[in-house]
Design a protein around this motif. Structure first.
Motif, short mmCIF file in Angstrom:
data_model
loop_
_atom_site.label_atom_id
_atom_site.label_comp_id
_atom_site.label_asym_id
_atom_site.label_seq_id
_atom_site.Cartn_x
_atom_site.Cartn_y
_atom_site.Cartn_z
N VAL A 77 0.76 -1.18 -0.12
CA VAL A 77 0.06 0.03 -0.02
C VAL A 77 0.86 1.26 0.03
N TYR A 78 0.91 2.08 -0.95
CA TYR A 78 1.46 3.45 -0.90
C TYR A 78 0.85 4.38 -0.26
N ALA A 120 -4.24 1.55 -15.40
CA ALA A 120 -5.15 1.67 -14.60
C ALA A 120 -5.11 3.22 -13.86
N SER A 121 -6.12 3.70 -13.70
CA SER A 121 -6.38 5.13 -13.11
C SER A 121 -5.95 5.24 -11.72
N THR A 134 -7.13 2.26 -8.45
CA THR A 134 -5.94 1.89 -7.71
C THR A 134 -6.13 2.30 -6.44
N PHE A 135 -6.97 3.57 -5.99
CA PHE A 135 -7.37 3.92 -4.63
C PHE A 135 -8.41 3.01 -4.18
N ALA A 136 -9.37 2.76 -4.98
CA ALA A 136 -10.50 2.15 -4.93
C ALA A 136 -10.08 0.48 -4.38
N ALA A 137 -9.01 0.23 -4.96
CA ALA A 137 -8.50 -1.21 -4.55
C ALA A 137 -7.74 -1.23 -3.56
N GLY A 138 -7.59 -0.17 -2.68
CA GLY A 138 -6.89 -0.20 -1.54
C GLY A 138 -5.23 -0.18 -1.65
#
Lengths: 310, 447
Positions: B210-211, B280-281, B285-289
């Motif tokens: 996780v970044y 991928a936007s 990727t935020f939504a994918a955690g």
């Protein structure tokens, strides 16, 4: 020319009488049949090409009128590092794409000719070609995505480092060359397959009787007799390969940095994004000249207009 | 392409013939009624503007407005083709990066006469927005419709897991030397595959799960959502003056130091590498955690708050070198195509779009911030009714900590130079000092 004469004599033989000399009246009929192709050629090829050549000597932003600036565009291109970069990138793409594609297609064609006689299997090989270029590019764009692509998921599961297929400078062009190899391989194989079928079976029978090994047969019979077809296939695929655009446009758009800024994309960028149609046209003329030279050299070198089947 | 163009010119010729015959029958009466075409690119705003068009038709029964939405990628190319062929829409949503070229090529109409005649109060718009649309010739080419600023979207659950409170998120500080509490927080929010945080010993920067901070792209020459909210606090500006700057400042050490810090986040493993963001936007990727903080624009509120099962918080951008926050402030407007057959009807529609009547409708849909002050307040309330606190976006406008989107001529050419140059820096292939050379190229465009 030789072919024409031969056909004429053949016609004479079958008809059993000399062919009637062509009269003036045939001209109208001929024109009638040629017209559809001719109109299309003039409207969609000749006029745009001439206009493109004219525009390459102007400064033109599409809105407003072109201004004549002589060879200034060409001089600027000579000094433009992005043009030379585009040329190098495009060449890299063409080399990877053509070498792999032709080798694989030749292999597939031989398999189709000798082993896989089922129409279903032969048809399946053509499937990727039935897909639109943009769709194929987008499909692989998702499959190979770094974050959520399934290919990287498996690479990761095998404990290997993930690969940024489109994002890294080293991979961007090879990835796209491989995608288009995948898409065009079946079609190219089909063309070569047609060439293989044109080789008379008795030549192989004789080779067989003389005890030639499969490798010898391939090298001494298949390849030389396939040469005209192979030359044609190479010319067509190399020209197509030099014009790669759609894959780049829907995936990397020239990036990362300039790693995939191929010539066609650079032309598009200059003309349609930066509204510099004069500069873009000059780049397009240069591409045109390069392709004409490549085709000419190939024709000369591979003697594509002659056959050994005499 | 060619075919399209040929058809387009045919259509243009036909239109010209029609126009000529229309003139014969007294063109001025026709100029104020009939159907006018209106284009926009944001699908999220389509319902709001369709309703505006219906309301407008009720008030002006002899004018109908046909609203067409086209995606951003096709929008500008189709519009340019329309200009060339004479088939462009009568009125269209315009962007600050694009309109200077349209003015130069005389493709859009000045609105000064209409504004004077109909007593349009440009003071009703949020400060500065109306001025953005005054060209180098001193004429007005658009009436403001909305504005946007930058804030930090963050994943509430991941932040809470790391012990970062919403209060801490709202009071971050930043400087280009050590990154302040902004970098500390980003580091702490970063987690590697073994569960080690970015600020713990043994953190494996090459295997990050996780970044702390998401990455959208290098930002090209503007860095609107990527880094301009940081560089804006250092006193650095993109150009010598704004609007209509003719000298860019990418060679400024203050700027290059900030960019070096930004690119350094990826080297430290706190932010994804640029090469991994092709595809991928950032929002997905935020939504994918996979990232905790995403700096993004207010036009993304709907998307970020729309993800299922993700609790999204919004925090203002960090206070920077000058002790204040900073955000780029961008505004859209509606412009009129110079070739319109119905200029009077078009002006009426543009004035309606720029009025409180239409902007209140847009506000009620809670998708963007309308340009008129009172309507923008209504939008804030509409967002609140949806359970989203958007003050981190609107506060910067109230506090006057915004700076305007850099408007300059030759934006596309500047972008053509700055995109690869900035890509090289953010991907770690070149130091920020390499931007000096790119800056020379950019400034050479204006000589």
């Amino acid at each position: 020319m030789t072919t024409l004469t031969r056909n004429a004599t053949a016609a004479e033989r079958t008809l059993g009488r000399p062919v009637r000399r062509r009269g003036q009246s045939d001209m109208k009929v001929a024109l009638f049949f040629i017209a559809p192709a001719m109109i299309g050629f003039i409207v969609f090829y000749l006029v745009p090409t001439l206009r493109g050549i004219y525009l390459s000597f102007t400064e033109y932003s599409i809105l407003g009128d072109p201004t004549w600036i002589g060879t200034a565009n060409y001089e600027a291109i000579g000094k433009d590092p992005l043009f030379w970069n585009a040329l190098a990138v495009t060449t890299q793409y063409v080399l990877i794409n053509i070498v792999l594609q032709t080798a694989l297609a030749l292999g597939l064609a031989l398999l189709m000719h000798r082993v896989a006689k089922s129409t279903l299997i032969r048809g399946t090989l053509l499937l990727p070609y039935l897909m639109a270029n943009v769709i194929a590019a987008l499909l692989w764009f998702w499959l190979l995505d770094y974050q959520i692509g399934i290919v990287n998921y498996f690479i990761d599961a095998l404990g290997m480092p993930k690969v940024a297929f489109f994002g890294s400078e080293e991979w961007a062009i090879p990835t796209q060359a491989l995608i288009n190899t995948w898409r065009h391989m079946g079609y190219t194989a089909l063309l070569i397959f047609a060439g293989l079928q044109a080789i008379p079976g008795h030549v192989y029978e004789v080779a067989n009787l003389d005890g030639a090994s499969p490798w010898q047969t391939f090298r001494k019979i298949t390849m030389p007799l396939l040469r005209p077809v192979l030359a044609l296939v190479l010319i067509v695929t190399i020209i197509g390969s030099f014009q790669v655009f759609d894959t780049v446009a829907v995936t990397t758009q020239g990036g990362p940095v300039n790693a995939s800024r191929v010539l066609q994309f650079y032309i598009y960028q200059k003309a349609f994004t930066e509204s510099d149609f004069g500069y873009g046209s000059a780049l397009a003329v240069i591409l045109f000249v390069i392709l004409a030279l490549v085709a000419f050299i190939q024709m000369k070198f591979l003697k594509g207009n002659e056959s050994d089947l005499d | 392409m060619n075919k399209k163009k040929a058809l387009g010119s045919l259509a243009a010729a036909a239109a010209a013939v029609l126009a000529l015959s229309a003139c014969g029958n007294g063109g001025s009466a026709e100029a104020g009624k009939g159907e006018i075409n209106y284009w926009l690119w944001d699908a999220n705003q389509l319902p709001a503007y369709k309703q505006c068009a219906d309301d407008f038709h009720k008030a002006n029964p002899d004018i109908t407005v046909k609203v067409t939405q086209r995606g951003w990628d096709d929008y500008w190319g189709t519009l340019t083709n329309g200009f060339v062929a004479g088939t462009a829409p009568d009125v269209f949503t315009d962007h600050l990066a694009k309109y200077p070229e349209f003015v130069k090529n005389k493709q859009i109409l000045a609105l000064d006469d209409a504004v004077k005649k109909d007593n349009i109060d440009t003071g009703a718009y949020n400060s500065g927005l109306a001025d953005l649309w005054v060209g180098q010739d001193g004429k007005r080419y658009g009436l403001p419709k909305d504005w946007d600023t930058i804030a930090l979207f963050y994943n509430k659950k991941l932040a809470a897991d790391a012990g970062v409170t919403p209060e801490q998120m709202a009071s971050l500080t930043w400087n280009p030397q050590d990154g302040g509490t902004y970098e500390k927080t980003i580091a702490h929010l970063t987690v590697d595959k073994n569960g080690k945080r970015g600020d713990e010993p043994g953190f494996d920067k090459d295997n990050v799960a996780v970044y702390g901070l998401g990455l959208n792209g290098s930002g090209s020459g503007q860095g609107q959502t990527e880094w301009s909210y940081l560089t804006g606090t250092t006193g650095w500006t993109h150009t010598d003056k704004n609007p209509w700057g003719t000298h860019f400042n990418y060679d400024d050490p203050k700027f290059q130091q900030s960019i070096d810090w930004f690119a350094g986040l990826a080297q430290k493993g706190y932010m994804p590498k640029l090469e991994t963001t092709v595809g991928a936007s950032m929002a997905d990727t935020f939504a994918a955690g996979k990232s905790v903080i995403n700096a993004h624009g207010s036009w993304m509120i709907g998307q970020y708050t729309g993800y299922k099962d993700i609790q999204v918080g919004i925090a203002p951008t960090p206070t920077g070198v000058n002790g204040k926050r900073s955000s780029m402030y961008n505004g859209l407007a509606d412009s009129i195509y110079a070739g319109t057959k119905k200029p009077e009807a078009a002006v009426k529609w543009v004035e309606y779009l720029g009025s409180a009547a239409c902007q209140d409708v847009v506000a009620s849909k809670a998708v963007v911030f309308p340009a008129i002050k009172s309507s923008a307040d209504k939008a804030v309330d509409a967002f609140k009714a949806k359970g989203v606190d958007v003050t981190p976006f609107s506060q910067q406008v109230k506090d006057g900590t915004t700076f305007l989107f850099p408007i300059a001529d030759k934006a596309a050419k500047v972008d053509g130079i700055m995109k690869p140059a900035m890509d090289a820096v953010v991907s770690g292939k070149a130091p920020a000092s390499s931007l000096t050379q790119a800056n020379d190229q950019v400034n050479a465009l204006f000589k």
